[in-house]
Design an enzyme around this catalytic site. Structure first.
Site, PDB file in Angstrom:
ATOM      1  N   VAL A  30     -67.286  23.686 -28.757  1.00  0.00           N
ATOM      2  CA  VAL A  30     -67.756  23.207 -30.058  1.00  0.00           C
ATOM      3  C   VAL A  30     -68.918  22.161 -30.145  1.00  0.00           C
ATOM      4  O   VAL A  30     -69.764  21.815 -29.975  1.00  0.00           O
ATOM      5  CB  VAL A  30     -67.140  23.610 -31.607  1.00  0.00           C
ATOM      6  CG1 VAL A  30     -67.630  23.211 -32.225  1.00  0.00           C
ATOM      7  CG2 VAL A  30     -67.009  25.555 -31.349  1.00  0.00           C
ATOM      8  N   ASP A  31     -67.478  21.204 -29.757  1.00  0.00           N
ATOM      9  CA  ASP A  31     -67.955  20.057 -29.707  1.00  0.00           C
ATOM     10  C   ASP A  31     -68.133  19.196 -28.800  1.00  0.00           C
ATOM     11  O   ASP A  31     -69.797  19.210 -28.963  1.00  0.00           O
ATOM     12  CB  ASP A  31     -66.576  19.024 -28.978  1.00  0.00           C
ATOM     13  CG  ASP A  31     -65.832  18.181 -30.504  1.00  0.00           C
ATOM     14  OD1 ASP A  31     -66.066  19.092 -31.136  1.00  0.00           O
ATOM     15  OD2 ASP A  31     -64.064  18.372 -30.115  1.00  0.00           O
ATOM     16  N   MET A  32     -68.839  20.176 -27.650  1.00  0.00           N
ATOM     17  CA  MET A  32     -69.638  19.864 -26.257  1.00  0.00           C
ATOM     18  C   MET A  32     -71.187  20.710 -26.719  1.00  0.00           C
ATOM     19  O   MET A  32     -72.343  20.227 -26.187  1.00  0.00           O
ATOM     20  CB  MET A  32     -69.202  20.963 -25.129  1.00  0.00           C
ATOM     21  CG  MET A  32     -68.528  20.689 -24.375  1.00  0.00           C
ATOM     22  SD  MET A  32     -67.031  20.714 -22.879  1.00  0.00           S
ATOM     23  CE  MET A  32     -68.733  19.733 -22.356  1.00  0.00           C
TER      24      MET A  32
END
Length: 427
Positions: free
Chosen positions: A220-222
């Site tokens: 999700v962060d990436m």
């Protein structure tokens, strides 16, 4: 192994508390510096080949990266790889990920090294008015601002979008947030693993008879970082027409939901809650890991033609005409029986040799490699997906290849600087 070297010169797993909206105490004033703290660097660029202007697709674009942790820094690294001049402004104590190890090199964690290439770093304490003035001076020459502070923090400092856009109308202001600024969850901090849980990702990840699992990397962060970079590029393109910047927001919550294909599409059409299927695809089969006599392989058979080739290669051509397996829909419905038959056929086969042979025959297939095996694969070197720079830095290369303006690797992590580089034609 062949490494991709910089033309200009030559990990720890993601923790469950990854906070890409920076929920640290934004009133920390432990370091009352005056804006000149650059870890001993005087900002001099004269005579240093690393300080030459970039020739990438984003050459001439100037970026101030105030973000910490993952999504924002990843966005900044993408822009930097493609030629943008990125100044990373860290708080006095540095980006939190400097401590996210082991492993460490010179006291800085590998996690930080993986996200902060092609930037030059300075430190400012934005709780101090004089140091906010230093930031404002940088923004006067900047095209893009990236930040991931909690909602209200920039506004408290007099650096909110409304204020900055009035002063710098061409500035593209990109914010990475957890849930956006408003709505039922607006303003709350976001964490990769928590968003995976809340966005339904964990519910469809794991074995069919097992518990919901977090994806083994900070997906999700990436993806939020990728979406932030995409949003910045869209805003810069629109600025060519309007002459004005705009506010770009990439929220972890939105990005997590955006990853739900085909599960969301299936639910919209059928109304049935998606279930965990292990490594198997929910719609097509065989699209799954299967056992062999040695290492497992992943079969990615997407159509009837590929399935027929698979059957022929395994010496069971008649299986392709079996009514249970003759069509994609039938194979998906009868997947348990099909997997049992395939694994019986593969029980005497060497996994890697079989995968190589099937790929050559036209059947999508791959051995299940470890991370070291993948990074040392000959094709990884051929695609220049491992970068080596002076000082011992090694990292993943840029995955987007441009023919005339390729990515370049000019600054290893921890390079220092306190001013933008001259643009082409400038003194």
């Amino acid at each position: 192994m062949r490494w991709c070297r910089s033309p200009a010169h030559s990990s720890t797993d993601d923790t469950d508390d990854t906070d890409d909206t920076d929920d640290t105490d934004d009133t920390d004033d432990t370091d009352d510096t005056d804006g000149d703290d650059n870890d001993g660097n005087d900002g001099s660029q004269q005579g240093n080949p690393m300080m030459q202007a970039s020739t990438g697709a984003l050459a001439g674009i100037r970026v101030v990266d105030l973000s910490r942790i993952l999504g924002g820094p990843y966005c900044g690294q993408i822009l930097g790889d493609h030629g943008a001049d990125v100044l990373k402004v860290e708080p006095p104590q540095g980006d939190d990920t400097r401590t996210w190890g082991p492993p460490f090199k010179d006291g800085v964690a590998s996690y930080y090294f993986g996200l902060n290439r092609n930037k030059r770093v300075m430190r400012l304490d934005l709780t101090v008015p004089a140091q906010r003035d230093v930031l404002l001076a940088l923004l006067a020459d900047a095209d893009v601002l990236i930040e991931n502070f909690k909602t209200g923090t920039m506004e408290k400092w007099g650096l909110g979008y409304e204020t900055l856009s009035a002063r710098f109308p061409r500035l593209v202001h990109c914010r990475v947030s957890g849930f956006g600024a408003d709505g039922p969850l607006g303003g709350l901090p976001g964490y990769d693993a928590a968003i995976q849980a809340m966005a339904g990702i964990m519910s469809i990840n794991g074995e069919a008879d097992g518990e919901a699992l977090r994806v083994g990397l900070p997906v999700v962060d990436m993806v939020t970082g990728l979406n932030a970079a995409l949003g910045v590029l869209l805003a810069l393109q629109e600025r060519e027409r309007s002459g004005r910047g705009q506010f770009v927001e990439a929220a972890l919550y939105d990005s997590g939901l955006s990853l739900l294909h085909p599960h969301a599409a299936n639910w919209f059409m059928s109304g049935k809650a998606p279930q965990r299927t292990g490594n198997a695809h929910p719609n097509i089969y065989p699209y799954d890991t299967v056992a062999t006599a040695t290492d497992p392989i992943f079969l990615a058979v997407g159509n009837d033609r590929q399935f027929r080739i698979l059957c022929q290669h395994l010496g069971v051509a008649a299986m392709a005409d079996d009514a249970r397996y003759a069509t994609a829909g039938a194979r998906s419905v009868n997947r348990s029986a099909l997997k049992a038959e395939l694994e019986a056929l593969l029980s005497t086969r060497d996994g890697k040799a079989l995968a190589d042979a099937l790929v050559q025959a036209g059947v999508p297939c791959a051995p299940v490699l470890s991370v070291p095996d993948a990074l040392q694969h000959p094709h990884t070197a051929h695609r220049e997906m491992v970068v080596e720079m002076e000082g011992g830095y090694r990292g993943l290369g840029a995955p987007v290849k441009l023919s005339r303006t390729p990515a370049t690797y000019r600054f290893a992590p921890l390079a220092e600087g306190d001013a933008f580089l001259p643009r082409e034609g400038e003194g």
